[in-house]
Design a protein around this motif. Sequence first.
Motif, PDB file in Angstrom:
ATOM      1  N   GLU A 307       0.795  -1.214   0.000  1.00 13.04           N
ATOM      2  CA  GLU A 307       0.000   0.000   0.000  1.00 13.04           C
ATOM      3  C   GLU A 307       0.841   1.284   0.000  1.00 13.04           C
ATOM      4  OE1 GLU A 307       0.574  -1.269   4.318  1.00 13.04           O
ATOM      5  OE2 GLU A 307       0.236  -2.235   2.393  1.00 13.04           O
ATOM      6  N   HIS A 334      -8.347  -4.038  -0.598  1.00 15.15           N
ATOM      7  CA  HIS A 334      -7.478  -4.145   0.578  1.00 15.15           C
ATOM      8  C   HIS A 334      -6.408  -3.059   0.551  1.00 15.15           C
ATOM      9  CE1 HIS A 334      -5.227  -6.620   3.679  1.00 15.15           C
ATOM     10  NE2 HIS A 334      -4.271  -5.808   3.239  1.00 15.15           N
ATOM     11  N   GLU A 335      -5.690  -2.930  -0.573  1.00 12.72           N
ATOM     12  CA  GLU A 335      -4.618  -1.937  -0.648  1.00 12.72           C
ATOM     13  C   GLU A 335      -5.169  -0.513  -0.661  1.00 12.72           C
ATOM     14  OE1 GLU A 335      -1.913  -3.158   0.032  1.00 12.72           O
ATOM     15  OE2 GLU A 335      -2.301  -5.233  -0.469  1.00 12.72           O
ATOM     16  N   ALA A 337      -7.915   0.429   0.885  1.00 14.39           N
ATOM     17  CA  ALA A 337      -8.326   0.715   2.267  1.00 14.39           C
ATOM     18  C   ALA A 337      -7.146   1.165   3.115  1.00 14.39           C
ATOM     19  CB  ALA A 337      -8.990  -0.516   2.879  1.00 14.39           C
ATOM     20  N   HIS A 338      -5.956   0.665   2.801  1.00 13.39           N
ATOM     21  CA  HIS A 338      -4.761   1.079   3.540  1.00 13.39           C
ATOM     22  C   HIS A 338      -4.475   2.568   3.407  1.00 13.39           C
ATOM     23  CE1 HIS A 338      -3.006  -2.355   5.441  1.00 13.39           C
ATOM     24  NE2 HIS A 338      -2.919  -3.079   4.337  1.00 13.39           N
ATOM     25  N   ALA A 360      -7.767  -3.295   6.771  1.00 11.73           N
ATOM     26  CA  ALA A 360      -7.736  -3.578   5.334  1.00 11.73           C
ATOM     27  C   ALA A 360      -8.363  -4.943   5.035  1.00 11.73           C
ATOM     28  CB  ALA A 360      -6.300  -3.521   4.828  1.00 11.73           C
ATOM     29  N   GLU A 364     -11.660  -5.595   2.766  1.00 12.20           N
ATOM     30  CA  GLU A 364     -11.472  -6.606   1.722  1.00 12.20           C
ATOM     31  C   GLU A 364     -12.556  -7.668   1.816  1.00 12.20           C
ATOM     32  OE1 GLU A 364      -8.691 -10.555   1.259  1.00 12.20           O
ATOM     33  OE2 GLU A 364      -7.834  -8.825   2.289  1.00 12.20           O
TER      34      GLU A 364
END
Length: 517
Positions: A307, A334-335, A337-338, A360, A364
């Motif tokens: 991320e 996921h990335e 959200a980081h 994350a 995800e």
Amino acid sequence: MPPTTARPVFRRFRLPRPVRRPLRAAVLGAACAALVAAVLPPPSPVALGIGDPLFPTLGNPGYDVIAYDIGLTYGGVNTEPLDAVTVLDVRLTDRLERLNLDFTHGTVGSVEVDGAPAGFATVEEDLVVRPERPLDRGSRARITVRHTSDPRGPRNAGGWIRTGDGLAMANQADAGHRVFPSNDHPADKAYFTFRITAPDGLTAVANGVRKRRTDNGSTTTWIYRTRHPMATELAQVSIGRSAVPTRDGPRGVPIRDVVPVADQEELEPWLRKTPAQMEWLESRVGRYPFETYGVLIADANTGFELETQTLSLFERALFGPAYPEWYVDSIMVHELAHQWFGDSVTPRAWSDLWLNEGHATWYESLYAEESGGYTLEYRMREAYRRSDQWRADGGPPAAPRPPTPGQKISLFRPIVYDGGALVLYALRQTIGTDAFERLERAWVREFRDGTAGSADFARLASRIAGRDLSAFFRSWLYEERTPPMPGHPEWRSTPPPTASPASRPPAAGPGTAAKPG
């Protein structure tokens, strides 16, 4: 013999006995100290750290970095060192006769402090700088280091990643100082400027917004600057034969992706998903926190995604036929959200990593559920079943076990990913969905552009819920066994087999994280 009338004059200037002796001792002490200093060399430079329990030699005491200006000259061969100049603007929090920087895997040519040559020495993974005069507390200083930045080294050791057409960075968790001199700990965030010179035909992209592109004849210089502070582990520079397609995100947030030119058309269906993914996350946690975003798809086999701030790193193989579409979508989320959890709100210590990876993983999983993949409850039930074993292998979520002597540590274990998300699931079960969603928004709003830890999250959760949750967080974050899951008394965690610590499998080294980052 002098006349007696002169005696009162001399007596008038005598000091009283209790004062005269300390003064004489001070004068003699100063003289002795000067003599010793003239005879003995100054103490040898030593490597320092800020005492992070997991990475005790990372970071350095006595100053805060305000800004980095990093100049890199790439010759076109990704197995040769880059010429580099790193400038750090720092604010002194203590008086320092020496100032330590984290740096390794490069050769230092010279160091200046405020334009004057400074002495320097390398000790372990520190560059120890000795300015002409001590740096006073409260003052500011500019340290200029001329050095090389070496992309050669073991695969997945962190720092530079050699791609099929150039270079990219992966500095998490303790590898930023393999690329440039720094205060390499997430507790010290700073603003970054990158000045990258590369041969014509190559494209350079870095964190933040492009400020300038200058044609030098046979080379081009690209300048990028961040508008928000960033941790060293999140720095990103990509150099290669890259296309940079652009599009608009929510409210016109500029999105610029970086992909191999030959793969641009094939990857476009994936790239155009980002605006909708951003809208989905904004509907749950609030506005995207940075000036731009993008997906960097590198021609490299890393074994992880990462991320890096405003420009997340992905390996090319993720976007092939080996994975279902819903799975790739969820990893992209996921990335993304980081950018809220980990990049904008950065862990104060590495033991707080569960706040990054747990959140994350949480989003995800929610996205996967909505995209036709597994359900959140299924994943959390499986995580609960394995949780006791994960805690036995590496410690509880917020208290990862430090390495034994000679053992490298990997923070990126299941306990901080699914185990961290499990803590969030238990918290939502405890305080209710409405309070949990308000907590998520408050967390990224109140700690935006800053650092925060587990205790901060517990205090904020207690405030939002209107009751003391310290016992909840103590058991879920720090105990060796997983507490009962609220609302699911039937859930069971498989107890780990009895084993001595020495018989447990060793942790993997840094940079060997499983997907995602």
